[in-house]
Write an enzyme that holds these catalytic residues in place. Structure first.
Site, short mmCIF file in Angstrom:
data_model
loop_
_atom_site.label_atom_id
_atom_site.label_comp_id
_atom_site.label_asym_id
_atom_site.label_seq_id
_atom_site.Cartn_x
_atom_site.Cartn_y
_atom_site.Cartn_z
N GLU A 51 6.92 -9.97 17.52
CA GLU A 51 7.75 -10.43 18.64
C GLU A 51 6.94 -11.26 19.63
O GLU A 51 7.38 -12.32 20.08
CB GLU A 51 8.38 -9.23 19.36
CG GLU A 51 9.24 -8.36 18.45
CD GLU A 51 8.48 -7.20 17.84
OE1 GLU A 51 9.06 -6.11 17.72
OE2 GLU A 51 7.28 -7.39 17.48
N THR A 195 -11.46 5.49 -17.37
CA THR A 195 -11.23 4.05 -17.30
C THR A 195 -12.52 3.30 -17.01
O THR A 195 -12.78 2.23 -17.57
CB THR A 195 -10.18 3.74 -16.21
OG1 THR A 195 -8.93 4.33 -16.57
CG2 THR A 195 -10.00 2.25 -16.02
#
Length: 362
Positions: A51, A195
């Site tokens: 704003e 991983t």
């Protein structure tokens, strides 16, 4: 026209993705005499709110104008002064608000202050579309824990790798680029040690000008290789290794490379993912992208930390005994399945992305 202006504010808000954590994404548009005279968005944490940015960018006086804002204007002083104060002072006469702000410091107070100043307020305008901007913020501000997205890519027959373990590449280039956008959007990225051992990944964001996430490795026994890409690049990217067993020599080595080692043992001798989420929340890490693998996915689901599942489905079939996205014991009966609700489905190049939210989640 009101919808056009608010959708423009939504478009602007998205420009702050990756840079505003742990603040919300917010866009603002000011209209006067049926013409947009100012736009703004929250660009970075600590910078002007949407704003105030719009008011600063106004091409002409905004008094008597209408403000379209994707989130309820703030009414407290944080890194920036309250936006309600600036809106009132500027002479804005009407405000359209998309989402309500669940932050206890705001939570309706901003709207009340505007109304008390004689400003007409339209609440909940395009609420569903505005709410989608801030799944992460809404979750974090309520629970002080990160919003967790579990992401995986699979074939049409539900495989994330062939029986031999090969997975490059299941999806096409556009889908892989979408994953980089997810890495940019989320504040943290988490994988299991399996991983790291199998792929030796960097886990950074490869978008030009993108923001790389904090890397979080779940490594109960501190098996991460000293020569891995994660260790070698720890000086470039904040890296956390969550462990469950003590290893003074390895911990000392990792810390000397700039890696944070967190001891978070659970009752089963593995990393307690619930404790990890609480610790990450205390560190103001508001979102985590889980990128693998199947064992970590299983643990995350069983622990109940997954808030969203993003599935990329490729038009391919591996057949045979390829690997599943989620391992572990799994459900014994269909009634025991983990439950999710549909968010969206869209094409990404040759592949399909489907997003689900955990039932009961925001």
């Amino acid at each position: 026209m009101d919808e056009i202006y608010m959708r423009r504010a939504i478009e602007l808000a998205k420009k702050g993705e990756g840079w505003c954590h742990p603040n919300p994404l917010v866009g603002a548009v000011i209209v006067k005499n049926k013409k947009i005279i100012a736009e703004g968005y929250h660009a970075r944490y600590g910078d002007l709110h949407a704003e105030r940015n719009a008011l600063k960018n106004a091409a002409e006086p905004v008094d008597g104008g209408t403000l379209y804002c994707t989130l309820e204007p703030c009414c407290h002083t944080g890194k920036q002064p309250p936006c309600t104060e600036a809106i009132i002072k500027a002479g804005i006469k009407k405000v359209y608000v998309g989402s309500s702000d669940p932050n206890p410091l705001v939570a309706g107070k901003g709207i009340r202050m505007l109304k008390e100043a004689g400003i007409e307020v339209v609440e909940g305008f395009l609420k569903d579309e505005c709410d989608l901007l801030n799944d992460i913020f809404f979750h974090y501000i309520r629970k002080n824990e990160p919003y967790v997205i579990m992401k995986y890519a699979m074939t049409a027959d539900g495989k994330i790798a062939t029986e031999s373990g090969r997975s490059k590449w299941i999806t096409g280039e556009k889908a892989r680029n979408e994953v980089q956008k997810l890495r940019h959007r989320c504040m943290g990225i988490m994988v299991g040690i399996g991983t790291v051992l199998a792929d030796d990944p960097m886990l950074n964001c490869r978008l030009e000008g993108g923001c790389s996430p904090v890397r979080i490795i779940v490594d109960s026994k501190l098996r991460i290789p000293k020569e891995s890409q994660i260790v070698k690049t720890a000086a470039e990217y904040r890296t956390i290794v969550a462990a469950a067993s003590e290893n003074e020599e390895k911990s000392y080595f990792l810390k000397n490379r700039g890696i944070e080692v967190w001891q978070l043992s659970g009752s089963d001798g593995r990393v307690d993912l619930s404790r990890l989420m609480k610790r990450l929340g205390e560190e103001k890490i508001d979102s985590v992208l889980i990128e693998g693998g199947a064992i970590l996915n299983s643990s995350a689901l069983s622990t109940g930390i997954v808030d969203e599942v993003d599935v990329f489905i490729a038009p391919k079939v591996f057949g045979g005994r390829g690997r599943s996205p989620v391992e572990g014991n799994g459900a014994d009966d269909p009634s025991e399945a983990y439950r999710f609700e549909f968010i969206e489905e869209r094409s990404v190049g040759e592949d399909i992305l489907i997003r689900y939210r955990a039932v009961g989640g925001k």
